[in-house]
Write a protein that holds these residues in place. Structure first.
Motif, PDB file in Angstrom:
ATOM      1  N   GLU A 232      -7.485 -11.345   2.971  1.00  0.00           N
ATOM      2  CA  GLU A 232      -5.879 -11.678   3.363  1.00  0.00           C
ATOM      3  C   GLU A 232      -5.552 -13.134   3.648  1.00  0.00           C
TER       4      GLU A 232
ATOM      5  N   ILE B 134      -7.328   0.918  12.248  1.00  0.00           N
ATOM      6  CA  ILE B 134      -7.906   1.361  10.665  1.00  0.00           C
ATOM      7  C   ILE B 134      -9.141   2.502  11.164  1.00  0.00           C
TER       8      ILE B 134
ATOM      9  N   VAL C 213      -1.997  -1.587  15.007  1.00  0.00           N
ATOM     10  CA  VAL C 213      -2.582  -0.923  13.800  1.00  0.00           C
ATOM     11  C   VAL C 213      -4.027  -0.810  14.041  1.00  0.00           C
TER      12      VAL C 213
ATOM     13  N   PHE D 195      -5.899   2.310   2.630  1.00  0.00           N
ATOM     14  CA  PHE D 195      -6.442   1.022   2.927  1.00  0.00           C
ATOM     15  C   PHE D 195      -6.579   0.057   1.743  1.00  0.00           C
TER      16      PHE D 195
ATOM     17  N   ALA E  17       0.918  -1.365   0.038  1.00  0.00           N
ATOM     18  CA  ALA E  17      -0.206   0.031   0.029  1.00  0.00           C
ATOM     19  C   ALA E  17       1.054   1.350  -0.041  1.00  0.00           C
TER      20      ALA E  17
ATOM     21  N   GLU F  43       2.143  -6.862   5.736  1.00  0.00           N
ATOM     22  CA  GLU F  43       3.161  -6.895   6.679  1.00  0.00           C
ATOM     23  C   GLU F  43       3.999  -8.281   6.624  1.00  0.00           C
TER      24      GLU F  43
ATOM     25  N   LYS G 269      -0.142   2.706  11.536  1.00  0.00           N
ATOM     26  CA  LYS G 269       0.461   1.872  12.196  1.00  0.00           C
ATOM     27  C   LYS G 269       1.617   2.358  13.286  1.00  0.00           C
TER      28      LYS G 269
END
Ligand code: AMP
Ligand code: GLY
Length: 428
Positions: free
Chosen positions: A194, A157, A155, A189, A118, A285, A145
């Motif tokens: 994931e 959001i 982290v 974002f 990102a 990550e 983060k």
């Protein structure tokens, strides 16, 4: 070969369990370990955050090879300390561990080596962070983060600028994560699904160990606060042959080449946290170690001697090839203590572990357990991981939950939907 495993969670139990069954291995030690690990290894007490103390343990037992579970000793330079003493150890140096211990380092590194991730902005002060927020350059939701290690909680959001400002203030002014929040990273974002992907590398060659999916939220259907992980399954159906090829070509190879060319070759396990977006896989990550609870479902699939692979990785002699991986599905359900992920209740008697382990196709790995007057009791947030194996995901899920049904302790909480995504596909 005498092997030392560093750590005390279910991930380390899975490592010790796997190693204890191998021909090459004469003895497994674990520092500090837990009562479950004690059934497959000799546990030696030590402070997991103190590399010098861990070196003393390795010396006293004439350990041939050490493998590190958690990030803390890696970020404190355990590999450098062992290497300086001439002791074989699998894991990245302190400099290479910055891929996990500093999110700003990881993002700048990925930018230098064109690894897909990102868009981001690093800010070193609250003033510059608040100034950057004016104009909302990445829009919302926005990801914030803390730069440093924050036990998986760093982290946040946020849905709008007001919450972004409040989060900057809590991280950088109130210092909610201590010095870990002295630098922060803003990230665009990413929309997608994931999954994670694991390799073992000696710095040049690497062996893929497969993929998995974690369940980070405490409640079913991914609701409620984030946790260290409430369950996992492997392999991830999202990581198709095509996706895997892209992950290797666009992420794994450039990362290993980049770390090498910058003078700190990366050796050890590399955990690539991925967002599979419409534009392809992007890095969310890196972890410089195996995942927990992912390890509990990934290692039982490895159909060859881990000790041999670890030895080759430590010597810089790992072949570049595929590992032998079983085709079965594995599903791991975390049984957590009451109160988790906030303040947890401890000292609650646990029953049914033996009955659970006796279920065909099931494995039980200990994390937050201890012994009090001969009785197994809870001593941490994530108490046990119960793993089921099956020729299908439905079978593996049934086995895991059938085994988990034998286990009881007061306040026990677990998700009922672990693995469901693998059966019905992800919710979009
Ligand atoms: P991390 O600790 O960096 O893995 O972040 C924790 C979780 O936050 C991830 O597992 C994702 O669910 C989410 N996350 C992190 N970065 C992003 C991003 N750039 N876009 C969307 N979600 C993210
Ligand atoms: N399950 C995520 C991690 O180990 O960081």
């Amino acid at each position: 070969m005498k092997i030392l495993v560093i750590g005390s969670g279910a991930r380390e139990h899975a490592l010790a369990w796997k190693l204890s069954r191998e021909r090459n291995v004469t003895a497994v030690f674990c520092s500090p370990g837990n009562p479950g690990i004690a059934s497959v290894a000799r546990c030696l007490d030590a402070d997991v955050g103190n590399p010098a103390e861990l070196l003393k343990v390795a010396r006293s037992q004439a350990i041939d090879l050490t493998v590190v579970g958690p990030e803390l000793p890696l970020s404190r330079g355990i590999v450098d300390v062992f290497t300086a003493d001439g002791r074989a150890i699998v894991g990245p140096s302190q400099a290479a561990a910055a891929l996990e211990s500093s999110k700003a380092f990881a993002k700048d590194f990925m930018a230098r080596h064109k690894v897909p991730t990102a868009s981001y902005q690093v800010c070193e002060s609250a003033t510059s962070a608040l100034a950057w927020l004016e104009g909302d350059p990445f829009g919302y939701p926005l990801v914030l983060k803390a730069d440093g290690l924050a036990a998986g909680k760093g982290v946040v959001i946020v849905p709008d600028r007001q919450s972004a400002i409040a989060t900057v203030e809590s991280m950088m002014i109130e210092r909610r994560f201590g010095s870990a929040g002295d630098r922060i990273v803003f990230e665009q974002f990413l929309v997608g699904q994931e999954a994670s992907y694991f390799v073992l590398t000696d710095g040049t060659s690497f062996i893929p160990l497969g993929s998995a999916q974690d369940h980070k939220r405490i409640f079913d259907d991914d609701q409620g606060p984030n946790t260290g992980g409430m369950g996992a399954f492997a392999p991830s159906p999202l990581v198709t042959v095509d996706v895997e090829r892209r992950v290797i070509d666009e992420i794994v190879r450039p990362v290993l080449d980049g770390m090498q060319s910058e003078g700190h070759p990366y050796r050890g396990f590399l955990y690539v946290g991925l967002m599979l977006t419409a534009d392809g896989p992007k890095v969310v990550e890196f972890n410089v170690r195996l995942g927990d609870p992912e390890t509990q479902v990934v290692l039982p699939m490895l159909d060859e001697e881990l000790s041999w692979l670890l030895g080759e990785a430590a010597m810089g002699a790992l072949p570049s090839r595929r590992a032998r991986i079983l085709p079965d599905a594995h599903v791991g359900v975390v049984l957590a203590a009451g109160g988790y992920p906030e303040a947890v209740e401890t000292g609650r008697p646990i029953t049914g572990v033996d009955a659970a382990s006796a279920v065909p196709g099931a494995l039980v790995f200990h994390a937050g357990t201890s012994k009090r007057d001969g009785q197994l009791v809870t001593s941490g947030g994530r108490v046990l991981t119960v793993v089921g194996r099956g020729s299908t995901f439905s079978g593996a899920i049934d086995t895991a939950y059938q085994a988990a049904a034998h286990i009881r302790f007061e306040g026990m909480q677990f998700r009922r939907d672990i693995g469901r995504k693998a059966v019905i596909g992800p919710r979009v």
